[in-house]
Design an enzyme around this catalytic site. Sequence first.
Site, PDB file in Angstrom:
ATOM      1  N   PHE A 163       0.827  -1.205   0.000  1.00  0.00           N
ATOM      2  CA  PHE A 163       0.000   0.000   0.000  1.00  0.00           C
ATOM      3  C   PHE A 163       0.863   1.259   0.000  1.00  0.00           C
ATOM      4  CE2 PHE A 163      -2.841  -2.978   2.130  1.00  0.00           C
ATOM      5  CZ  PHE A 163      -4.109  -2.588   1.732  1.00  0.00           C
ATOM      6  N   CYS A 164       0.378   2.303  -0.627  1.00  0.00           N
ATOM      7  CA  CYS A 164       0.819   3.674  -0.390  1.00  0.00           C
ATOM      8  C   CYS A 164      -0.395   4.558  -0.670  1.00  0.00           C
ATOM      9  CB  CYS A 164       2.059   4.062  -1.201  1.00  0.00           C
ATOM     10  SG  CYS A 164       1.813   4.301  -2.963  1.00  0.00           S
ATOM     11  N   TRP A 165      -0.222   5.868  -0.587  1.00  0.00           N
ATOM     12  CA  TRP A 165      -1.365   6.784  -0.711  1.00  0.00           C
ATOM     13  C   TRP A 165      -2.169   6.496  -1.972  1.00  0.00           C
ATOM     14  CZ3 TRP A 165      -4.299   9.392   2.310  1.00  0.00           C
ATOM     15  CH2 TRP A 165      -5.080  10.440   1.837  1.00  0.00           C
TER      16      TRP A 165
END
Length: 148
Positions: free
Chosen positions: A64-66
């Site tokens: 995950f990231c933004w």
Amino acid sequence: MRIALLSDEPADIHQTVQNWLFQHGHEVIPYGAIATGEECPWAPAAEEAALSVLQGDCDEGIFFCWTGTGISMAANKLEGIRAALCTDPETAEGARIWNHANVLCLSNRSLTAEMAEAILTAWFDAEKGTKGQEGVDLLKRLDHSHRR
């Protein structure tokens, strides 16, 4: 299956994903903010978690990231990682079947609990096989075509 679960920042959606993975018999190996609860730089965090997949410590990864884009770009820098940013179940299924993806990349910002569960179901239910092998082989050649 052992899953490298990584994020560069804490987000509520991670608990939904962890719960789903546990309920479906997977072992979660946490990396980055999922391990520490603290924000961390996305590129080296992706490298660490991707290496765990390449070295066989984990079978696959969910990163995950933004937006999901940075973490997928960083993971794909490692030869042998095929990270796919997926925003719906059909893309996740296709990434597995046609691209033989071994890392699922998701957005901390836009992913809902319902969509996360649908994407995870499609990802893990997708039939792994030889479909798409020609494309994967061409990708491997492309990876080396510009190196000197």
